[in-house]
Design a protein around this motif. Sequence first.
Motif, PDB file in Angstrom:
ATOM      1  N   ARG A 343       1.081  -2.542 -10.599  1.00  0.00           N
ATOM      2  CA  ARG A 343       0.752  -3.214  -9.339  1.00  0.00           C
ATOM      3  C   ARG A 343       0.241  -2.205  -8.306  1.00  0.00           C
ATOM      4  O   ARG A 343      -0.724  -2.476  -7.583  1.00  0.00           O
ATOM      5  CB  ARG A 343       1.981  -3.945  -8.811  1.00  0.00           C
ATOM      6  N   ALA A 344       0.872  -1.044  -8.234  1.00  0.00           N
ATOM      7  CA  ALA A 344       0.451  -0.032  -7.264  1.00  0.00           C
ATOM      8  C   ALA A 344      -0.956   0.470  -7.582  1.00  0.00           C
ATOM      9  O   ALA A 344      -1.792   0.616  -6.688  1.00  0.00           O
ATOM     10  CB  ALA A 344       1.447   1.122  -7.255  1.00  0.00           C
ATOM     11  N   GLY A 347      -3.374  -2.220  -6.673  1.00  0.00           N
ATOM     12  CA  GLY A 347      -3.450  -2.389  -5.232  1.00  0.00           C
ATOM     13  C   GLY A 347      -4.266  -1.303  -4.566  1.00  0.00           C
ATOM     14  O   GLY A 347      -5.075  -1.570  -3.667  1.00  0.00           O
ATOM     15  N   PRO A 354      -1.410  -0.537   1.768  1.00  0.00           N
ATOM     16  CA  PRO A 354      -0.386   0.272   1.114  1.00  0.00           C
ATOM     17  C   PRO A 354       1.007   0.046   1.674  1.00  0.00           C
ATOM     18  O   PRO A 354       2.005   0.160   0.947  1.00  0.00           O
ATOM     19  CB  PRO A 354      -0.859   1.713   1.336  1.00  0.00           C
ATOM     20  N   LEU A 357       2.427  -2.783  -0.167  1.00  0.00           N
ATOM     21  CA  LEU A 357       2.782  -2.371  -1.521  1.00  0.00           C
ATOM     22  C   LEU A 357       4.121  -1.649  -1.543  1.00  0.00           C
ATOM     23  O   LEU A 357       4.951  -1.878  -2.426  1.00  0.00           O
ATOM     24  CB  LEU A 357       1.695  -1.460  -2.100  1.00  0.00           C
ATOM     25  N   ASP A 360       6.961  -4.138  -0.851  1.00  0.00           N
ATOM     26  CA  ASP A 360       7.161  -4.974  -2.034  1.00  0.00           C
ATOM     27  C   ASP A 360       7.916  -4.198  -3.123  1.00  0.00           C
ATOM     28  O   ASP A 360       8.800  -4.745  -3.790  1.00  0.00           O
ATOM     29  CB  ASP A 360       5.818  -5.446  -2.571  1.00  0.00           C
ATOM     30  N   THR A 361       7.575  -2.920  -3.267  1.00  0.00           N
ATOM     31  CA  THR A 361       8.241  -2.095  -4.283  1.00  0.00           C
ATOM     32  C   THR A 361       9.738  -1.999  -4.012  1.00  0.00           C
ATOM     33  O   THR A 361      10.570  -2.229  -4.908  1.00  0.00           O
ATOM     34  CB  THR A 361       7.630  -0.683  -4.296  1.00  0.00           C
TER      35      THR A 361
END
Length: 371
Positions: A343-344, A347, A354, A357, A360-361
């Motif tokens: 996903r990173a 993205g 970022p 991201l 979300d992580t």
Amino acid sequence: MSDDAAPQPERLDGAPHPRDTLRLIGQDAAQQTFVDAFNTGRLHHAWMLTGPRGVGKATLAWEIARFLLATPAPDPNSMFAEPPPTSLEIPPDHPVAVRVASGGEGRIRNVTRTVNPTTKKLRGEIVADDIRALNGFFQMSAPDGGYRVVIIDDADQMNTTAANALLKMLEEPPARALLILISHQPSGLLPTIRSRCRTLPLRTLDANEVAQAMAQAQVQAANTDALAALSGGSVGGAMRLSLLGGSALYADVIALLGTLPHMDRPRALKLAELAAARGGEAKRDLLFTLIDLAFSRLARTGAIGTPPHPAAAPGEADILMRLSPHATQARVWADLAAVIGARARHGIAVNLDPAALVLDTFTRMAKAAPR
């Protein structure tokens, strides 16, 4: 274009260029292997230097180049021949070493990614023209009848056309020429390229060797043990972490993980803002690298029942043991790492926010943490 004016994508900002590092630390076996091959008088025309990124492959390549251009070929039939060399070391005041340091040694070509003349930006790969340009270099005779040396740093970045152009050279090697390929992931290269090179593997460094190499490069660091642990024995990785504040950033990541499963949102927001700062792409990439490393150390802790040693941040051992107490939880972290990593990467490639991201992580990690 001179070496100094040319782009240097293989150089770490704040650290010396590999050609300027005159003493390679921790790779005695690899150095001796090349010396022994040279002393037999039957030197292979192409060498592939392999191993993790940052363990000294480029430094060894330049060391080999200096040695080969400064050392007469062995002549076993001569009564007055010099004794065979026992190391690759060339004095810094030797004319070859002086020319290499100044970028004026015409018998060496360093192939890296070049600037696209249309976009004026550094290419993301080594293209065929970069390889084909070597034909003119090989057609020129060395002034002393000696070797010409090509360093490809790094060979993993060649596109398909460039790789095929290089393969043709390897199949019909020029006389008195040595090609040195630097590869961090040789499995990604064409099997026909690998089969035509002699592989010279380099190992990871221990904490003491990392500290010595950083001191030699004049990169100051307070906790080299932690840097060695975080970099996996890569002095290049350790220097990058030190120069970008990686130890402190990893400590922030671990401190945030210590609040899971009830995520400390202000801490998470602070890290997210760091990733989103204007011009902070290096910090953003480093943060995601350190998050991936935290996943790896979590999974390892649960799999083997003990945290990695030495600890790379204050309180890390206790936090890893609490969040990954057994093999089942280790698998949870490993599976989540694959999802988060993909996903990173996606993205970043499509320019997603970022900060989102990062948040979300950590939210996903909070949900995965044992309660």
